[in-house]
Motif scaffolding. Structure first.
Motif, PDB file in Angstrom:
ATOM      1  N   ALA A 155       0.832  -1.204   0.000  1.00  0.00           N
ATOM      2  CA  ALA A 155       0.000   0.000   0.000  1.00  0.00           C
ATOM      3  C   ALA A 155       0.867   1.254   0.000  1.00  0.00           C
ATOM      4  CB  ALA A 155      -0.930  -0.011   1.213  1.00  0.00           C
ATOM      5  N   THR A 156       1.934   1.236   0.778  1.00  0.00           N
ATOM      6  CA  THR A 156       2.842   2.383   0.830  1.00  0.00           C
ATOM      7  C   THR A 156       3.570   2.578  -0.486  1.00  0.00           C
ATOM      8  OG1 THR A 156       3.176   2.095   3.213  1.00  0.00           O
ATOM      9  CG2 THR A 156       4.848   3.349   2.011  1.00  0.00           C
ATOM     10  N   LEU A 157       4.066   1.474  -1.050  1.00  0.00           N
ATOM     11  CA  LEU A 157       4.849   1.550  -2.279  1.00  0.00           C
ATOM     12  C   LEU A 157       3.993   1.972  -3.472  1.00  0.00           C
ATOM     13  CD1 LEU A 157       7.660   1.022  -3.513  1.00  0.00           C
ATOM     14  CD2 LEU A 157       6.927  -1.320  -3.961  1.00  0.00           C
ATOM     15  N   LEU A 158       2.750   1.463  -3.531  1.00  0.00           N
ATOM     16  CA  LEU A 158       1.892   1.737  -4.676  1.00  0.00           C
ATOM     17  C   LEU A 158       1.096   3.030  -4.533  1.00  0.00           C
ATOM     18  CD1 LEU A 158       0.472  -1.834  -5.394  1.00  0.00           C
ATOM     19  CD2 LEU A 158       2.325  -0.643  -6.585  1.00  0.00           C
ATOM     20  N   GLY A 159       1.098   3.603  -3.340  1.00  0.00           N
ATOM     21  CA  GLY A 159       0.326   4.824  -3.108  1.00  0.00           C
ATOM     22  C   GLY A 159       0.625   5.934  -4.106  1.00  0.00           C
ATOM     23  N   PRO A 160       1.901   6.314  -4.287  1.00  0.00           N
ATOM     24  CA  PRO A 160       2.215   7.382  -5.249  1.00  0.00           C
ATOM     25  C   PRO A 160       1.811   7.032  -6.677  1.00  0.00           C
ATOM     26  CG  PRO A 160       4.062   6.988  -3.770  1.00  0.00           C
ATOM     27  CD  PRO A 160       3.086   5.873  -3.547  1.00  0.00           C
ATOM     28  N   VAL A 161       1.929   5.753  -7.046  1.00  0.00           N
ATOM     29  CA  VAL A 161       1.549   5.335  -8.394  1.00  0.00           C
ATOM     30  C   VAL A 161       0.042   5.490  -8.584  1.00  0.00           C
ATOM     31  CG1 VAL A 161       1.501   3.411 -10.018  1.00  0.00           C
ATOM     32  CG2 VAL A 161       3.471   3.731  -8.503  1.00  0.00           C
ATOM     33  N   ILE A 162      -0.734   5.049  -7.591  1.00  0.00           N
ATOM     34  CA  ILE A 162      -2.189   5.157  -7.673  1.00  0.00           C
ATOM     35  C   ILE A 162      -2.606   6.619  -7.765  1.00  0.00           C
ATOM     36  CG2 ILE A 162      -4.323   4.794  -6.381  1.00  0.00           C
ATOM     37  CD1 ILE A 162      -3.029   2.204  -5.286  1.00  0.00           C
ATOM     38  N   ASP A 163      -1.931   7.477  -7.004  1.00  0.00           N
ATOM     39  CA  ASP A 163      -2.254   8.903  -7.050  1.00  0.00           C
ATOM     40  C   ASP A 163      -2.012   9.476  -8.447  1.00  0.00           C
ATOM     41  OD1 ASP A 163      -2.923   8.822  -4.397  1.00  0.00           O
ATOM     42  OD2 ASP A 163      -1.008   9.620  -3.672  1.00  0.00           O
ATOM     43  N   LYS A 164      -0.898   9.084  -9.070  1.00  0.00           N
ATOM     44  CA  LYS A 164      -0.590   9.588 -10.409  1.00  0.00           C
ATOM     45  C   LYS A 164      -1.612   9.111 -11.431  1.00  0.00           C
ATOM     46  CE  LYS A 164       4.411  10.169  -9.815  1.00  0.00           C
ATOM     47  NZ  LYS A 164       5.769   9.751 -10.277  1.00  0.00           N
ATOM     48  N   LEU A 165      -1.974   7.821 -11.342  1.00  0.00           N
ATOM     49  CA  LEU A 165      -2.954   7.286 -12.281  1.00  0.00           C
ATOM     50  C   LEU A 165      -4.321   7.933 -12.088  1.00  0.00           C
ATOM     51  CD1 LEU A 165      -2.045   3.484 -12.213  1.00  0.00           C
ATOM     52  CD2 LEU A 165      -1.540   5.131 -14.017  1.00  0.00           C
ATOM     53  N   SER A 166      -4.679   8.207 -10.834  1.00  0.00           N
ATOM     54  CA  SER A 166      -5.959   8.847 -10.556  1.00  0.00           C
ATOM     55  C   SER A 166      -5.979  10.270 -11.092  1.00  0.00           C
ATOM     56  CB  SER A 166      -6.228   8.850  -9.042  1.00  0.00           C
ATOM     57  OG  SER A 166      -6.360   7.534  -8.551  1.00  0.00           O
ATOM     58  N   ALA A 167      -4.837  10.972 -10.958  1.00  0.00           N
ATOM     59  CA  ALA A 167      -4.756  12.343 -11.463  1.00  0.00           C
ATOM     60  C   ALA A 167      -4.852  12.367 -12.982  1.00  0.00           C
ATOM     61  CB  ALA A 167      -3.441  12.970 -11.007  1.00  0.00           C
ATOM     62  N   ARG A 168      -4.333  11.326 -13.627  1.00  0.00           N
ATOM     63  CA  ARG A 168      -4.326  11.270 -15.089  1.00  0.00           C
ATOM     64  C   ARG A 168      -5.682  10.865 -15.644  1.00  0.00           C
ATOM     65  NH1 ARG A 168      -0.454   6.899 -17.029  1.00  0.00           N
ATOM     66  NH2 ARG A 168       0.939   8.108 -15.667  1.00  0.00           N
ATOM     67  N   LYS A 169      -6.323   9.868 -15.040  1.00  0.00           N
ATOM     68  CA  LYS A 169      -7.552   9.312 -15.597  1.00  0.00           C
ATOM     69  C   LYS A 169      -8.794   9.581 -14.748  1.00  0.00           C
ATOM     70  CE  LYS A 169      -5.042   5.487 -17.781  1.00  0.00           C
ATOM     71  NZ  LYS A 169      -4.934   4.018 -17.922  1.00  0.00           N
ATOM     72  N   GLY A 170      -8.560  10.121 -13.537  1.00  0.00           N
ATOM     73  CA  GLY A 170      -9.669  10.313 -12.630  1.00  0.00           C
ATOM     74  C   GLY A 170      -9.864   9.082 -11.771  1.00  0.00           C
ATOM     75  N   PRO A 171     -10.076   9.238 -10.449  1.00  0.00           N
ATOM     76  CA  PRO A 171     -10.217   8.081  -9.572  1.00  0.00           C
ATOM     77  C   PRO A 171     -11.512   7.338  -9.819  1.00  0.00           C
ATOM     78  CG  PRO A 171     -10.742  10.092  -8.384  1.00  0.00           C
ATOM     79  CD  PRO A 171     -10.248  10.515  -9.733  1.00  0.00           C
ATOM     80  N   PRO A 172     -11.493   5.995  -9.730  1.00  0.00           N
ATOM     81  CA  PRO A 172     -12.744   5.240  -9.849  1.00  0.00           C
ATOM     82  C   PRO A 172     -13.647   5.534  -8.663  1.00  0.00           C
ATOM     83  CG  PRO A 172     -10.959   3.819  -9.116  1.00  0.00           C
ATOM     84  CD  PRO A 172     -10.333   5.141  -9.457  1.00  0.00           C
ATOM     85  N   LEU A 177      15.662   1.215  -5.669  1.00  0.00           N
ATOM     86  CA  LEU A 177      14.798   0.079  -5.964  1.00  0.00           C
ATOM     87  C   LEU A 177      13.329   0.483  -5.966  1.00  0.00           C
ATOM     88  CD1 LEU A 177      14.870  -2.916  -6.619  1.00  0.00           C
ATOM     89  CD2 LEU A 177      14.723  -3.415  -4.183  1.00  0.00           C
ATOM     90  N   ALA A 178      12.946   1.352  -5.038  1.00  0.00           N
ATOM     91  CA  ALA A 178      11.558   1.827  -5.013  1.00  0.00           C
ATOM     92  C   ALA A 178      11.218   2.558  -6.304  1.00  0.00           C
ATOM     93  CB  ALA A 178      11.342   2.749  -3.809  1.00  0.00           C
ATOM     94  N   GLY A 179      12.151   3.357  -6.795  1.00  0.00           N
ATOM     95  CA  GLY A 179      11.916   4.073  -8.039  1.00  0.00           C
ATOM     96  C   GLY A 179      11.735   3.141  -9.217  1.00  0.00           C
ATOM     97  N   GLU A 180      12.535   2.075  -9.265  1.00  0.00           N
ATOM     98  CA  GLU A 180      12.420   1.108 -10.358  1.00  0.00           C
ATOM     99  C   GLU A 180      11.084   0.373 -10.300  1.00  0.00           C
ATOM    100  OE1 GLU A 180      14.372   1.612 -12.654  1.00  0.00           O
ATOM    101  OE2 GLU A 180      16.297   0.582 -12.478  1.00  0.00           O
ATOM    102  N   MET A 181      10.666  -0.021  -9.106  1.00  0.00           N
ATOM    103  CA  MET A 181       9.411  -0.745  -8.966  1.00  0.00           C
ATOM    104  C   MET A 181       8.217   0.153  -9.307  1.00  0.00           C
ATOM    105  SD  MET A 181      10.339  -2.949  -5.538  1.00  0.00           S
ATOM    106  CE  MET A 181       8.802  -3.869  -5.520  1.00  0.00           C
ATOM    107  N   GLN A 182       8.286   1.414  -8.932  1.00  0.00           N
ATOM    108  CA  GLN A 182       7.208   2.338  -9.273  1.00  0.00           C
ATOM    109  C   GLN A 182       7.181   2.589 -10.772  1.00  0.00           C
ATOM    110  OE1 GLN A 182       7.378   5.835  -6.818  1.00  0.00           O
ATOM    111  NE2 GLN A 182       7.052   4.702  -4.926  1.00  0.00           N
ATOM    112  N   ALA A 183       8.351   2.609 -11.393  1.00  0.00           N
ATOM    113  CA  ALA A 183       8.406   2.799 -12.841  1.00  0.00           C
ATOM    114  C   ALA A 183       7.714   1.649 -13.567  1.00  0.00           C
ATOM    115  CB  ALA A 183       9.859   2.915 -13.296  1.00  0.00           C
ATOM    116  N   ILE A 184       7.888   0.430 -13.062  1.00  0.00           N
ATOM    117  CA  ILE A 184       7.186  -0.722 -13.651  1.00  0.00           C
ATOM    118  C   ILE A 184       5.678  -0.544 -13.506  1.00  0.00           C
ATOM    119  CG2 ILE A 184       6.735  -3.187 -13.420  1.00  0.00           C
ATOM    120  CD1 ILE A 184       9.641  -3.562 -12.615  1.00  0.00           C
TER     121      ILE A 184
END
Length: 352
Positions: A91-108, A195-202
């Motif tokens: 949840a911590t690692l994916l949090g920033p990714v989810i925020d970016k995707l929500s900002a781009r496409k709008g949160p479900p 490593l966190a940056g690489e995983m978030q990039a994926i």
């Protein structure tokens, strides 16, 4: 056997993953592990904590890496504790990714969010539940502020019984491996963010449509024995490039820990040769279902990381010695690529 402390799964903002469901389902699938008396459980917990403390100096002496004493907490956990810790970590690692995707496409929202989060929570929970019965230990580098070392006591007891290993020897052997990972991340301050940056990039490059279109086909192929792991769904050149970089890093980390185990083990663990022989055989998996799940989850690839990474580390140390090998930890640019893991001379020529 204690569970890790930390923020509970509940109370998080709306998320595409129902983490509460993931933890509940994962804990149920994992089960409790072997039957152990209270006295034996307390003895195992105490011995694992002592083994982790003892391993710090042993790893430093062998590798030359200085992480300091108790720079990250050691937690002896049960299977549900491991599930909870990893759900929190994801949840911590994916949090920033989810925020970016929500900002781009709008949160479900509404029904789409409710149904989707339940499905995702069930999938994550099933994955964590399976792994929680297999993992002996893990260093969680993303736990604030400096990571934490998790030792899964029921699984360690289960495997030492399965291998008919000396309990004290086997517990110290596991601690050596996992303590090496703690040292890697705490003695090398940039490794965690890299490593966190690489995983978030994926995660940021994942294409939901491609996952939906290809996922069932890949799953079917894997069950038939003709396909690879689910990571094969990632197929763009950009994604493969990131995955290759991460593969190089993980091969280094896992192989380095195996080399430390084998280098230090004979000096402090009388039965280390028997443990290594039996454990390597066990790593191959038992039973058809276990082998299928290992293929699906990419665990076969992880076994290759242990083997190939250890071969790389030994080859470089044989060529230039441990002190010069430690240049690998100086900056991200010095990390070996996936290709260099298979060609240690190429890394030596590039870095040294």
């Amino acid at each position: 056997m204690t569970s890790p402390t930390g923020s509970p799964a509940g109370g998080r903002p709306a998320s595409p993953v129902d983490w509460d469901l993931a933890v509940t389902l994962g804990s149920r699938i994992a089960g409790e592990g072997p039957s152990v008396s209270r006295e034996d459980a307390e003895a195992a917990v105490a011995e694992l904590r002592a083994g982790a403390d003892r391993s710090t100096g042993l790893v430093h002496e062998f590798t030359g890496l200085d992480a300091g004493d108790r720079t990250a907490p050691v937690l002896v956990v049960d299977r549900p504790g491991w599930v909870q810790a990893n759900a929190d970590g994801f949840a911590t690692l994916l949090g920033p990714v989810i925020d970016k995707l929500s900002a781009r496409k709008g949160p479900p929202t509404g029904l789409a969010l409710a149904v989707g989060s339940k499905v995702a929570g069930a999938e994550v929970g099933a994955l964590l539940g399976f792994l929680a019965s297999k993992v002996l230990g893990q260093f969680d580098p993303f736990f604030e502020p400096s990571g934490r070392l998790l030792l899964v006591a029921p699984n360690i007891v289960h495997v030492e019984r399965e291998l008919s290993a000396d309990p004290s020897d086997f517990r110290l052997w596991v601690c050596l491996h996992e303590e090496t990972h703690r040292v890697q991340f705490t003695a090398v301050p940039w490794m965690r963010e890299h490593l966190a940056g690489e995983m978030q990039a994926i995660a940021e490059t994942l294409e939901p449509t491609r996952l939906l279109d290809d996922g069932l086909k890949r799953l079917t192929e894997a069950f038939k024995g003709g396909g690879g792991s689910l990571i094969d769904v990632i197929g763009t050149p950009e994604q493969k490039e990131i995955v290759d970089r991460v593969t190089g890093v993980m091969s280094l980390l896992e192989g380095h820990a195996d080399v430390v185990m084998d280098g230090v083990g004979p000096t402090v663990i009388p039965s280390v040769a028997q443990i290594r022989r039996k454990f390597d055989q066990r790593r191959k998996g038992v039973g058809t279902l276990d082998r299928i799940l290992r293929r699906l989850l990419g665990l076969d690839a992880k076994m290759a990381q242990y083997r190939d990474g250890a071969k790389f580390v030994r080859s470089v140390v044989d060529k230039v010695g441990m002190a010069d090998f430690n240049a690998v930890w100086e900056r991200p640019e010095n990390l070996p690529s996936k290709a260099e893991i298979a060609d240690s001379s190429a890394w030596v020529n590039r870095v040294l």
